[in-house]
Design a protein around this motif. Structure first.
Motif, PDB file in Angstrom:
ATOM      1  N   LYS A 274     -29.537  16.595  31.040  1.00  0.00           N
ATOM      2  CA  LYS A 274     -29.498  18.136  30.976  1.00  0.00           C
ATOM      3  C   LYS A 274     -29.451  18.632  29.553  1.00  0.00           C
ATOM      4  O   LYS A 274     -30.114  19.370  29.098  1.00  0.00           O
ATOM      5  CB  LYS A 274     -28.258  18.852  31.781  1.00  0.00           C
ATOM      6  N   ASP A 275     -28.617  17.922  28.643  1.00  0.00           N
ATOM      7  CA  ASP A 275     -28.758  18.230  27.450  1.00  0.00           C
ATOM      8  C   ASP A 275     -29.778  17.882  26.591  1.00  0.00           C
ATOM      9  O   ASP A 275     -30.413  18.676  25.696  1.00  0.00           O
ATOM     10  CB  ASP A 275     -27.598  17.352  26.531  1.00  0.00           C
ATOM     11  N   TRP A 276     -30.625  16.758  27.173  1.00  0.00           N
ATOM     12  CA  TRP A 276     -32.105  16.703  26.306  1.00  0.00           C
ATOM     13  C   TRP A 276     -32.803  17.668  26.775  1.00  0.00           C
ATOM     14  O   TRP A 276     -33.620  17.968  25.853  1.00  0.00           O
ATOM     15  CB  TRP A 276     -32.341  15.339  26.897  1.00  0.00           C
ATOM     16  N   SER A 277     -32.991  18.116  28.175  1.00  0.00           N
ATOM     17  CA  SER A 277     -33.652  19.056  28.433  1.00  0.00           C
ATOM     18  C   SER A 277     -33.583  20.463  27.476  1.00  0.00           C
ATOM     19  O   SER A 277     -34.741  21.204  26.980  1.00  0.00           O
ATOM     20  CB  SER A 277     -33.692  19.260  29.962  1.00  0.00           C
TER      21      SER A 277
ATOM     22  N   PHE B 108     -36.954   8.421  21.423  1.00  0.00           N
ATOM     23  CA  PHE B 108     -35.482   8.927  21.746  1.00  0.00           C
ATOM     24  C   PHE B 108     -35.056   8.263  22.841  1.00  0.00           C
ATOM     25  O   PHE B 108     -35.712   8.032  24.104  1.00  0.00           O
ATOM     26  CB  PHE B 108     -35.779  10.349  22.181  1.00  0.00           C
ATOM     27  N   ASN B 109     -33.774   7.729  22.667  1.00  0.00           N
ATOM     28  CA  ASN B 109     -33.179   6.759  23.593  1.00  0.00           C
ATOM     29  C   ASN B 109     -32.015   8.102  24.209  1.00  0.00           C
ATOM     30  O   ASN B 109     -31.266   8.285  23.376  1.00  0.00           O
ATOM     31  CB  ASN B 109     -32.431   5.626  23.335  1.00  0.00           C
ATOM     32  N   VAL B 110     -32.051   8.572  25.349  1.00  0.00           N
ATOM     33  CA  VAL B 110     -31.163   9.354  25.762  1.00  0.00           C
ATOM     34  C   VAL B 110     -29.943   8.825  26.471  1.00  0.00           C
ATOM     35  O   VAL B 110     -30.230   7.977  27.395  1.00  0.00           O
ATOM     36  CB  VAL B 110     -31.608  10.475  26.766  1.00  0.00           C
ATOM     37  N   ARG B 111     -28.712   9.256  25.975  1.00  0.00           N
ATOM     38  CA  ARG B 111     -27.457   8.562  26.717  1.00  0.00           C
ATOM     39  C   ARG B 111     -27.410   8.863  28.253  1.00  0.00           C
ATOM     40  O   ARG B 111     -28.155   9.912  28.786  1.00  0.00           O
ATOM     41  CB  ARG B 111     -26.419   9.367  26.051  1.00  0.00           C
ATOM     42  N   PRO B 112     -27.105   7.851  29.150  1.00  0.00           N
ATOM     43  CA  PRO B 112     -26.963   8.352  30.465  1.00  0.00           C
ATOM     44  C   PRO B 112     -26.077   9.221  30.842  1.00  0.00           C
ATOM     45  O   PRO B 112     -25.073   9.644  30.222  1.00  0.00           O
ATOM     46  CB  PRO B 112     -26.359   6.881  30.867  1.00  0.00           C
TER      47      PRO B 112
ATOM     48  N   SER C 139     -28.074  17.498  20.035  1.00  0.00           N
ATOM     49  CA  SER C 139     -28.588  16.122  19.627  1.00  0.00           C
ATOM     50  C   SER C 139     -27.455  15.165  19.450  1.00  0.00           C
ATOM     51  O   SER C 139     -27.533  13.915  20.002  1.00  0.00           O
ATOM     52  CB  SER C 139     -28.936  16.199  18.066  1.00  0.00           C
ATOM     53  N   ALA C 140     -26.243  15.259  19.085  1.00  0.00           N
ATOM     54  CA  ALA C 140     -25.056  14.310  19.005  1.00  0.00           C
ATOM     55  C   ALA C 140     -24.648  14.019  20.388  1.00  0.00           C
ATOM     56  O   ALA C 140     -24.212  13.057  20.475  1.00  0.00           O
ATOM     57  CB  ALA C 140     -23.988  14.920  18.329  1.00  0.00           C
ATOM     58  N   ALA C 141     -24.826  14.950  21.407  1.00  0.00           N
ATOM     59  CA  ALA C 141     -24.378  14.561  22.654  1.00  0.00           C
ATOM     60  C   ALA C 141     -25.357  13.775  23.457  1.00  0.00           C
ATOM     61  O   ALA C 141     -24.827  12.994  24.159  1.00  0.00           O
ATOM     62  CB  ALA C 141     -24.202  15.888  23.613  1.00  0.00           C
ATOM     63  N   CYS C 142     -26.514  14.034  23.135  1.00  0.00           N
ATOM     64  CA  CYS C 142     -27.573  13.122  24.157  1.00  0.00           C
ATOM     65  C   CYS C 142     -28.415  12.160  23.442  1.00  0.00           C
ATOM     66  O   CYS C 142     -28.714  11.307  24.371  1.00  0.00           O
ATOM     67  CB  CYS C 142     -28.533  14.352  24.720  1.00  0.00           C
ATOM     68  N   ILE C 143     -28.567  12.066  22.273  1.00  0.00           N
ATOM     69  CA  ILE C 143     -29.478  11.312  21.808  1.00  0.00           C
ATOM     70  C   ILE C 143     -28.735   9.938  21.111  1.00  0.00           C
ATOM     71  O   ILE C 143     -27.794  10.083  20.403  1.00  0.00           O
ATOM     72  CB  ILE C 143     -30.221  11.965  20.451  1.00  0.00           C
ATOM     73  N   GLU C 144     -28.812   8.887  21.873  1.00  0.00           N
ATOM     74  CA  GLU C 144     -28.283   7.503  21.490  1.00  0.00           C
ATOM     75  C   GLU C 144     -28.803   7.048  20.081  1.00  0.00           C
ATOM     76  O   GLU C 144     -28.132   6.408  19.510  1.00  0.00           O
ATOM     77  CB  GLU C 144     -28.165   6.467  22.615  1.00  0.00           C
ATOM     78  N   SER C 145     -30.223   6.998  20.107  1.00  0.00           N
ATOM     79  CA  SER C 145     -30.789   6.575  18.880  1.00  0.00           C
ATOM     80  C   SER C 145     -32.288   7.188  19.045  1.00  0.00           C
ATOM     81  O   SER C 145     -32.946   7.811  19.946  1.00  0.00           O
ATOM     82  CB  SER C 145     -30.943   4.920  18.939  1.00  0.00           C
TER      83      SER C 145
END
Length: 293
Positions: A171-174, A163-167, A246-252
Motif C-alpha cells: 500500500k505504501d508503495w502504491s 525497487f525491492n519493496v518490503r513485505p 520511501s523509507a517505509a516501503c523501499i528495502e533497496s
C-alpha cells in the motif's frame, strides 16, 4: 539468447521481443497515439559474462541465435541490451500478450526440430562466454506507468531501476508511485516510464522494474531539470511525505543503464522498416541473407 525453456543456460539479459506489440516502455514528448502499449507479460533473460568476453567475442555466439530465428522466420522477436554500468551483462527482453501465449511459443519452438538443433549448437557455444544465466517473468502494471507507449525502434537506451519493496508495504508503495506519477504528469509534460512487477524467478511480487527509454544520453542531463520541476510541484510537505513513504516501503533500489545492441537483437519487421540504418545495416550477414529470402 536462450529462447526455449529447456535451453535456459547462460548470462545475457534480453529485453523486449514482442509477439503482438513491438513496444516495452514509455512515450516520448507525450506521443504514443497509434503506438501499441507495453506487453502484458515480459520475459527477461540475463547473461552474466566472463571477464573479457563482452563485445565481438560474445556477439559472435549470440549471432547464431539471430540467424536461427531469422532462418525459421519466427514470429516472436526480441531486443538485446548491454550494460553500461554495473556488472558486465546482456539483457534480452521477450514480450507476450499473456502467459498462455508464452506457453504456446515455447511449445511451438520445441516442435521445430531444425530450430531446436540450431539452438543446441548456439547454446553450447554461448555458454562458454558466461558465468551465470537467469530468466524471470514480469507483469505490466499500467496503473503505475506514465505515458507508457513509445516508438522503441528509434530508442537507443534503457534506464532500468529496480525497487525491492518490503513485505507488507504494498500500500505504501502504491501511494508512493501515485505521488510520483501525479507529480510528473503535471510538472513534466515529457515524463514517461513503464512499470513491471515480478511474477516468477525474481523476488516474486516484491520486485518492480521501471523502464525509461532514451534516444540519447543527453536526456539524462535534461532529467536534472525535470527533478527540480517535480520537487517544486510537490512542495515541502509533499516531498516530506514522499521521503516517509520511501523509507517505509523501499528495502533497496538500484538504477543502471543499458544500450541497445541491434546485432544481438531479433527486431520486429516494423522496427527495421522504421529505422533500417540502425537495425538492418548491423544485422549479421547470414541473417540478412535469410531475411531477404
Amino acid at each position: 539468447m536462450k529462447k526455449l525453456t529447456g535451453y535456459l543456460a547462460g548470462g545475457c539479459l534480453v529485453l523486449l521481443g514482442l509477439v503482438t506489440s513491438p513496444v516495452v516502455a514509455a512515450a516520448q514528448d507525450g506521443a504514443g497515439a497509434g503506438i501499441p502499449p507495453p506487453p502484458k507479460v515480459l520475459v527477461i533473460q540475463r547473461e552474466m559474462l566472463k571477464p573479457g568476453r563482452a563485445g565481438n567475442t560474445h556477439l559472435k555466439t549470440e549471432s547464431a541465435f539471430v540467424q536461427a530465428m531469422t532462418a525459421a522466420k519466427w514470429p516472436t522477436n526480441y531486443l538485446a541490451a548491454e550494460s553500461q554500468s554495473g556488472v558486465s551483462r546482456a539483457l534480452f527482453f521477450i514480450g507476450y500478450p499473456s502467459f498462455a501465449a508464452w506457453e504456446k511459443d515455447n511449445a511451438d519452438m520445441a516442435k521445430n526440430a531444425t530450430l531446436t538443433a540450431a539452438f543446441d549448437r548456439a547454446t553450447l557455444a554461448d555458454g562458454e562466454q558466461l558465468t551465470e544465466f537467469s530468466s524471470a517473468a514480469y507483469a505490466y502494471r499500467e496503473e503505475m506507468s506514465l505515458r507508457a507507449n513509445v516508438d522503441i525502434a528509434h530508442m537507443r537506451y534503457f534506464e532500468i531501476s529496480r525497487f525491492n519493496v518490503r513485505p507488507g508495504h504494498q500500500k505504501d508503495w502504491s501511494d508512493l508511485v501515485k505521488m510520483y506519477k501525479d507529480g510528473f504528469e503535471k510538472a513534466v509534460p515529457n515524463g514517461h516510464w513503464a512499470v513491471f512487477q515480478s511474477m516468477y524467478g525474481d523476488q516474486n511480487g516484491g520486485l518492480y522494474l521501471v523502464f525509461n527509454p532514451m534516444k540519447s544520453l543527453a536526456e539524462v542531463d535534461d532529467s536534472f531539470g525535470d527533478s527540480k520541476k517535480f520537487e517544486a510541484a510537490l512542495g515541502p510537505d509533499g516531498m516530506k511525505k514522499l521521503s516517509e513513504l520511501s523509507a517505509a516501503c523501499i528495502e533497496s533500489s538500484q538504477t543502471n543503464l543499458f544500450q541497445f545492441n541491434p546485432k544481438m537483437s531479433y527486431p520486429a519487421e516494423q522496427w527495421v522498416k522504421a529505422d533500417p540504418g540502425f537495425w538492418k545495416s548491423t544485422m549479421p550477414v547470414a541473417a540478412k541473407k535469410a531475411a531477404a529470402r
